[in-house]
Design an enzyme around this catalytic site. Structure first.
Site, PDB file in Angstrom:
ATOM      1  N   ASP A   1       4.101   1.518  -1.335  1.00 31.45           N
ATOM      2  CA  ASP A   1       4.518   1.849  -2.398  1.00 31.45           C
ATOM      3  C   ASP A   1       3.539   2.164  -3.627  1.00 31.45           C
ATOM      4  O   ASP A   1       3.807   3.114  -4.548  1.00 31.45           O
ATOM      5  CB  ASP A   1       4.990   0.510  -3.174  1.00 31.45           C
ATOM      6  CG  ASP A   1       6.191  -0.170  -2.416  1.00 31.45           C
ATOM      7  OD1 ASP A   1       7.066   0.823  -1.816  1.00 31.45           O
ATOM      8  OD2 ASP A   1       6.578  -1.226  -2.381  1.00 31.45           O
TER       9      ASP A   1
ATOM     10  N   CYS B   1      66.951   3.845   8.883  1.00 37.02           N
ATOM     11  CA  CYS B   1      68.514   4.417   8.311  1.00 37.02           C
ATOM     12  C   CYS B   1      69.627   3.691   9.067  1.00 37.02           C
ATOM     13  O   CYS B   1      70.668   4.365   8.945  1.00 37.02           O
ATOM     14  CB  CYS B   1      68.154   5.780   8.724  1.00 37.02           C
ATOM     15  SG  CYS B   1      68.258   6.403  10.532  1.00 37.02           S
TER      16      CYS B   1
ATOM     17  N   GLU C   1      22.788   7.081  28.575  1.00 36.29           N
ATOM     18  CA  GLU C   1      22.370   6.452  27.304  1.00 36.29           C
ATOM     19  C   GLU C   1      23.407   5.100  26.906  1.00 36.29           C
ATOM     20  O   GLU C   1      24.523   5.520  27.129  1.00 36.29           O
ATOM     21  CB  GLU C   1      22.239   7.718  26.222  1.00 36.29           C
ATOM     22  CG  GLU C   1      21.379   8.699  26.506  1.00 36.29           C
ATOM     23  CD  GLU C   1      21.927   9.964  25.971  1.00 36.29           C
ATOM     24  OE1 GLU C   1      21.794  10.013  24.600  1.00 36.29           O
ATOM     25  OE2 GLU C   1      22.278  11.095  26.515  1.00 36.29           O
TER      26      GLU C   1
ATOM     27  N   LYS D   1      33.001   2.370  29.078  1.00 37.87           N
ATOM     28  CA  LYS D   1      33.428   1.231  27.863  1.00 37.87           C
ATOM     29  C   LYS D   1      33.238  -0.250  28.529  1.00 37.87           C
ATOM     30  O   LYS D   1      34.036  -0.462  29.628  1.00 37.87           O
ATOM     31  CB  LYS D   1      34.793   1.711  27.242  1.00 37.87           C
ATOM     32  CG  LYS D   1      34.825   3.009  26.734  1.00 37.87           C
ATOM     33  CD  LYS D   1      33.793   3.324  25.402  1.00 37.87           C
ATOM     34  CE  LYS D   1      34.330   2.614  24.166  1.00 37.87           C
ATOM     35  NZ  LYS D   1      35.442   3.244  23.435  1.00 37.87           N
TER      36      LYS D   1
ATOM     37  N   TYR E   1      21.228  11.709  19.752  1.00 34.36           N
ATOM     38  CA  TYR E   1      21.395  11.799  21.284  1.00 34.36           C
ATOM     39  C   TYR E   1      21.738  13.354  21.887  1.00 34.36           C
ATOM     40  O   TYR E   1      22.160  13.396  23.174  1.00 34.36           O
ATOM     41  CB  TYR E   1      22.940  10.966  21.591  1.00 34.36           C
ATOM     42  CG  TYR E   1      23.923  11.041  20.666  1.00 34.36           C
ATOM     43  CD1 TYR E   1      24.764  12.151  20.893  1.00 34.36           C
ATOM     44  CD2 TYR E   1      24.402  10.286  19.718  1.00 34.36           C
ATOM     45  CE1 TYR E   1      25.830  12.513  20.033  1.00 34.36           C
ATOM     46  CE2 TYR E   1      25.429  10.486  18.844  1.00 34.36           C
ATOM     47  CZ  TYR E   1      26.295  11.775  19.144  1.00 34.36           C
ATOM     48  OH  TYR E   1      27.377  11.836  18.339  1.00 34.36           O
TER      49      TYR E   1
ATOM     50  N   LYS F   1      25.936   3.892  24.344  1.00 34.55           N
ATOM     51  CA  LYS F   1      26.911   4.243  23.279  1.00 34.55           C
ATOM     52  C   LYS F   1      26.942   3.638  22.099  1.00 34.55           C
ATOM     53  O   LYS F   1      27.253   2.380  21.937  1.00 34.55           O
ATOM     54  CB  LYS F   1      28.148   4.371  24.004  1.00 34.55           C
ATOM     55  CG  LYS F   1      29.455   5.087  23.326  1.00 34.55           C
ATOM     56  CD  LYS F   1      30.615   5.173  23.953  1.00 34.55           C
ATOM     57  CE  LYS F   1      31.517   5.748  23.257  1.00 34.55           C
ATOM     58  NZ  LYS F   1      31.942   5.387  21.614  1.00 34.55           N
TER      59      LYS F   1
ATOM     60  N   GLU G   1       0.737  -1.178  -0.067  1.00 31.08           N
ATOM     61  CA  GLU G   1      -0.060  -0.153   0.156  1.00 31.08           C
ATOM     62  C   GLU G   1       0.759   1.408   0.037  1.00 31.08           C
ATOM     63  O   GLU G   1       0.554   2.283  -0.507  1.00 31.08           O
ATOM     64  CB  GLU G   1      -0.786   0.170   1.198  1.00 31.08           C
ATOM     65  CG  GLU G   1      -2.007  -0.888   1.014  1.00 31.08           C
ATOM     66  CD  GLU G   1      -2.718  -1.280   2.536  1.00 31.08           C
ATOM     67  OE1 GLU G   1      -3.844  -0.591   2.587  1.00 31.08           O
ATOM     68  OE2 GLU G   1      -2.173  -1.529   3.568  1.00 31.08           O
TER      69      GLU G   1
ATOM     70  N   CYS H   1      66.538  10.386   8.457  1.00 29.01           N
ATOM     71  CA  CYS H   1      65.762   9.198   8.386  1.00 29.01           C
ATOM     72  C   CYS H   1      64.627   9.485   7.678  1.00 29.01           C
ATOM     73  O   CYS H   1      63.649  10.291   7.870  1.00 29.01           O
ATOM     74  CB  CYS H   1      65.300   8.924   9.882  1.00 29.01           C
ATOM     75  SG  CYS H   1      64.354   7.247   9.988  1.00 29.01           S
TER      76      CYS H   1
ATOM     77  N   ASP I   1      27.383   2.487  18.355  1.00 32.57           N
ATOM     78  CA  ASP I   1      28.519   2.136  17.597  1.00 32.57           C
ATOM     79  C   ASP I   1      28.516   2.430  16.096  1.00 32.57           C
ATOM     80  O   ASP I   1      28.001   1.526  15.508  1.00 32.57           O
ATOM     81  CB  ASP I   1      28.935   0.666  17.905  1.00 32.57           C
ATOM     82  CG  ASP I   1      30.361   0.598  17.415  1.00 32.57           C
ATOM     83  OD1 ASP I   1      31.123   1.530  17.362  1.00 32.57           O
ATOM     84  OD2 ASP I   1      31.079  -0.529  17.409  1.00 32.57           O
TER      85      ASP I   1
ATOM     86  N   GLU J   1      24.127   9.197  15.879  1.00 35.90           N
ATOM     87  CA  GLU J   1      24.908   8.091  15.329  1.00 35.90           C
ATOM     88  C   GLU J   1      24.218   7.460  13.976  1.00 35.90           C
ATOM     89  O   GLU J   1      23.171   6.932  14.334  1.00 35.90           O
ATOM     90  CB  GLU J   1      25.143   7.310  16.461  1.00 35.90           C
ATOM     91  CG  GLU J   1      26.578   6.478  16.099  1.00 35.90           C
ATOM     92  CD  GLU J   1      27.840   7.405  16.632  1.00 35.90           C
ATOM     93  OE1 GLU J   1      28.749   6.916  16.463  1.00 35.90           O
ATOM     94  OE2 GLU J   1      27.727   8.543  16.918  1.00 35.90           O
TER      95      GLU J   1
ATOM     96  N   CYS K   1      65.219   7.307  17.335  1.00 33.13           N
ATOM     97  CA  CYS K   1      66.152   7.409  16.335  1.00 33.13           C
ATOM     98  C   CYS K   1      66.683   8.820  16.203  1.00 33.13           C
ATOM     99  O   CYS K   1      65.811   9.563  15.904  1.00 33.13           O
ATOM    100  CB  CYS K   1      65.759   6.830  14.874  1.00 33.13           C
ATOM    101  SG  CYS K   1      66.842   7.368  13.454  1.00 33.13           S
TER     102      CYS K   1
ATOM    103  N   ARG L   1      31.358  14.027  11.577  1.00 29.54           N
ATOM    104  CA  ARG L   1      32.139  14.540  12.629  1.00 29.54           C
ATOM    105  C   ARG L   1      33.568  15.065  12.052  1.00 29.54           C
ATOM    106  O   ARG L   1      33.919  16.395  12.604  1.00 29.54           O
ATOM    107  CB  ARG L   1      32.314  13.545  13.719  1.00 29.54           C
ATOM    108  CG  ARG L   1      33.143  14.051  14.915  1.00 29.54           C
ATOM    109  CD  ARG L   1      33.307  13.021  16.002  1.00 29.54           C
ATOM    110  NE  ARG L   1      34.174  13.490  17.109  1.00 29.54           N
ATOM    111  CZ  ARG L   1      35.508  14.035  16.932  1.00 29.54           C
ATOM    112  NH1 ARG L   1      36.182  13.528  16.188  1.00 29.54           N
ATOM    113  NH2 ARG L   1      35.895  14.496  18.108  1.00 29.54           N
TER     114      ARG L   1
ATOM    115  N   SER M   1      34.951  14.946  21.627  1.00 30.62           N
ATOM    116  CA  SER M   1      35.330  13.527  21.989  1.00 30.62           C
ATOM    117  C   SER M   1      34.669  13.423  23.377  1.00 30.62           C
ATOM    118  O   SER M   1      34.277  14.488  24.024  1.00 30.62           O
ATOM    119  CB  SER M   1      36.710  13.310  21.769  1.00 30.62           C
ATOM    120  OG  SER M   1      37.133  13.482  20.673  1.00 30.62           O
ATOM    121  N   LEU M   2      34.764  12.420  23.717  1.00 34.17           N
ATOM    122  CA  LEU M   2      34.290  12.005  25.017  1.00 34.17           C
ATOM    123  C   LEU M   2      35.287  11.371  25.919  1.00 34.17           C
ATOM    124  O   LEU M   2      36.142  10.417  25.419  1.00 34.17           O
ATOM    125  CB  LEU M   2      33.094  11.029  25.319  1.00 34.17           C
ATOM    126  CG  LEU M   2      31.509  11.632  24.873  1.00 34.17           C
ATOM    127  CD1 LEU M   2      30.562  10.412  24.999  1.00 34.17           C
ATOM    128  CD2 LEU M   2      31.208  12.650  25.922  1.00 34.17           C
TER     129      LEU M   2
ATOM    130  N   CYS N   1      68.078   1.894  14.137  1.00 35.26           N
ATOM    131  CA  CYS N   1      66.765   2.247  13.098  1.00 35.26           C
ATOM    132  C   CYS N   1      66.451   1.294  12.102  1.00 35.26           C
ATOM    133  O   CYS N   1      67.577   1.155  11.356  1.00 35.26           O
ATOM    134  CB  CYS N   1      66.839   3.859  12.873  1.00 35.26           C
ATOM    135  SG  CYS N   1      65.542   4.266  11.880  1.00 35.26           S
TER     136      CYS N   1
END
Length: 667
Positions: free
Chosen positions: A37, A408, A113, A311, A224, A115, A35, A429, A117, A172, A423, A136, A82-83, A405
């Site tokens: 569509d 070099c 809330e 986290k 968010y 987080k 319907e 280098c 991903d 997000e 080094c 971002r 950032s957090l 190194c």
């Protein structure tokens, strides 16, 4: 009266928007796909027959079809910070202690809330209509992906109610697990490699050139955060609840917690419950709920003080360590890298992991052929956290850290108290040379379009550049013959280099690569010294008296300008027209009237909003502190100043002034 064509079109658009909202936001459709569509086809036909009623925000425009060859870079009106991350109950309690000290009250509520991903997005609305969608990026600027975002059906193009006239809302972009698995099944059946994980696939989808391809992907958007100059809401939770009423998809997992113990219970509840969700999450975001308290807490150089991310424990797998190789950074720092038997970890195939330094290798006693435990630090960078000694081969040999190194062959040094080997061949280098140039052209520095790490390597290999000043002598004729180059690519590179001459002084100062001088320190030094010549003449005592400049940074600046090679490079940049002093525009309206004065801003204001007031203080040479101390010069008090702050100010004898007093002070 008969319904006009325009009225019929508008009614169909409103009806289809409502069905989209029911299906993609509420997950509660009231009509069948068939319907829906039929109604969409009816609208498409009417719009095609009556082009005078075209509307870019019509539901018919969500199918995409517009091709974007390159995405414009847009400066964020409000920085996307950032957090700060936390990994334990103790981290959360420590955060609470810090904010209580600044706010000087125990009366704090929190919103919690999950987080999500995915890929962060900033949506801007004017008069209820979506006008832009920007990634971002580096937090200061991102890519305009509005055309692709319009294909995501859970994002409203036209709001279904009255809200703030002009506002931003952040969220997000995610790829739900069912949709991701379906996409991979179809790819495998078509003989193609499956996508590695939902997060990267969602992020990559935003930069596809054909919006019709984006529309085929089952992307979703979870919101968010609401940002507005005159936000009528009193709390973060209230702002998101109102946003949900307007048609935004705000997850109902969000809760208000009255105490930090309730916050910890929320974290514990979702540690296992999150696996039942239709999308991936990797933690919890805890925010101070009061917008007024958020305003008072403000930001550090990198993150809001009023929020923290918890986290969950990183996923861990075991695999075989095949080889240890060594990378050279642009500062000469050596980083050992573990090359592993490929293993699936947190949604990605991991083949390499950091071993950090010689001490870490010794501490873990990690050896070639060992079965090692790998996890993602903060679920981003893989690292080795242990060795399964029961599976160690009999012929195992202890790891000998390299002495020279790998690029070099210069003998490495290790300064006292430093964890890493270095080094010392700074200007000979190859990896250090190209690393410094790559840093110079990077987005946060000179942001030179058309140039990337591979092109820098190629230009160096062909002998066309050996330092960042050489970039400004390149010609199209030199670049065109190079591998994978064409006339258009060469033109873009030269144009990008030319445009970089407009980059402001503080970014140039960051770009030239003085050790320990990051973005924030570069801004402090640029603001204080105004030009490169004044900075070059600064003494150690001068430097350590600059706000937030310590002995280590001061010595590094002196070391940089004591090297004749660096002096020559700076003079060359100056001759090419690179900005090595603050522009007149950036200095406009700035004074030293408040030099040496420290202000604390508290309460609600009528003439200024809090951010403008803080900016005004800094523009006039003053410093804004987050809490009252003996060093505080003045407190600028608005309405509803906290009683504990008032008492502390009176105890310490610190003058309390109003907005009007402040205006008299600077005028």
């Amino acid at each position: 009266m008969p319904v006009s064509i325009e009225q019929k079109i508008n009614e169909l658009r409103d009806e289809l928007r409502m069905h989209n909202y029911n299906y993609y936001v509420l997950d509660s459709p009231v009509i069948s796909d068939y319907e829906f569509d039929l109604k969409l086809k009816e609208l498409e036909k009417l719009e095609a027959e009556n082009p005078q009623f075209f509307d870019p925000n019509s539901p018919t425009q969500r199918v995409g079809g517009e091709i974007t060859k390159s995405f414009n870079t847009v400066v964020h009106k409000n920085r996307m910070y950032s957090l700060d991350n936390s990994y334990s109950k103790e981290d959360i309690l420590e955060w609470e202690k810090r904010i209580k000290k600044i706010l000087e009250t125990d009366n704090i509520q929190y919103s919690c809330e999950l987080k999500y991903d995915g890929a962060s997005i900033n949506l801007s609305y004017e008069n209820g209509i979506l006008v832009s969608a920007v990634t971002r990026g580096d937090g200061f600027q991102g890519d305009d992906v509005t055309t692709n975002i319009k294909t995501i059906k859970s994002i409203p193009l036209v709001l279904k109610g009255n809200f703030i006239k002009s506002f931003e809302i952040r969220g997000e972009i995610i790829l739900p697990l069912a949709g991701f698995n379906k996409m991979n099944t179809e790819r495998v059946e078509a003989g193609e490699d499956p996508y590695s994980n939902p997060r990267n696939t969602a992020s990559g989808s935003l930069k596809l050139q054909d919006s019709a391809e984006v529309s085929k992907r089952p992307l979703d958007c979870l919101l968010y955060h609401v940002l507005a100059t005159n936000n009528p809401n009193k709390t973060h939770f209230e702002a998101l609840e109102n946003a949900r009423q307007l048609g935004f998809k705000v997850p109902k997992t969000m809760e208000v917690c009255k105490t930090i113990d309730e916050v910890l219970m929320f974290i514990e509840k979702w540690d296992t419950k999150r696996f039942d969700l239709p999308y991936e999450t990797d933690g919890v975001v805890v925010k101070v709920n009061s917008l007024e308290q958020q305003d008072e807490l403000g930001y550090t150089a990198k993150a809001p003080r009023w929020a923290i991310a918890y986290k969950y424990k990183a996923e861990q797998e075991s695999t075989i360590l095949k080889e240890i190789t060594y990378q050279v950074g642009r500062t000469g720092a050596i980083t050992p890298v573990a090359n592993l038997e490929p293993v699936q970890l947190a949604g990605t195939i991991v083949k390499r992991a950091s071993l950090h330094n010689a001490d870490q290798i010794k501490k873990l006693d990690v050896r070639i052929g060992d079965t090692v435990f790998v996890e993602k630090g903060g679920e981003i960078i893989p690292k080795i956290v242990g060795v399964d000694l029961t599976k160690r081969p009999l012929n195992s040999q202890p790891t000998e850290y390299i002495t020279h190194c790998p690029d070099c062959n210069t003998e490495l040094i290790r300064n006292e108290g430093d964890a890493k080997h270095y080094c010392p061949n700074e200007y000979g280098c190859p990896t250090q040379i190209t690393g410094r140039i790559q840093h110079f052209i990077s987005r946060k520095a000179m942001n030179i379009d058309g140039l990337g790490a591979e092109t820098i390597e190629l230009l160096f290999k062909e002998g066309l550049i050996s330092n960042y000043a050489d970039l400004y002598e390149l010609t199209e004729a030199q670049i065109i013959p190079l591998e994978r180059m064409a006339e258009k690519s060469a033109q873009n590179i030269i144009a990008g280099i030319e445009k970089s001459k407009e980059i402001p002084f503080e970014k140039v100062l960051f770009a030239i690569g003085i050790r320990f001088v990051g973005e924030t320190v570069a801004k402090k030094l640029a603001k204080h010294y105004k030009n490169i010549d004044a900075l070059k003449k600064a003494t150690f005592d001068d430097l350590i008296n600059v706000d937030e400049i310590g002995e280590k940074i001061a010595q590094s600046v002196l070391d940089f300008f004591s090297n004749e090679i660096n002096i020559i490079l700076i003079e060359r940049l100056k001759n090419y027209g690179v900005q090595l002093e603050l522009s007149a525009e950036s200095q406009e309206g700035k004074t030293d009237k408040l030099q040496g004065e420290i202000f604390v801003v508290s309460g609600v204001f009528t003439i200024f909003n809090r951010n403008d007031l803080k900016k005004s203080i800094e523009d006039n040479g003053g410093k804004v502190a987050s809490s009252i101390s003996k060093k505080t010069s003045y407190i600028i008090a608005g309405d509803n100043m906290g009683p504990s702050k008032l008492q502390k100010a009176e105890t310490l004898g610190i003058p309390i002034i109003s907005e009007n007093d402040y205006l008299e002070m600077i005028n």
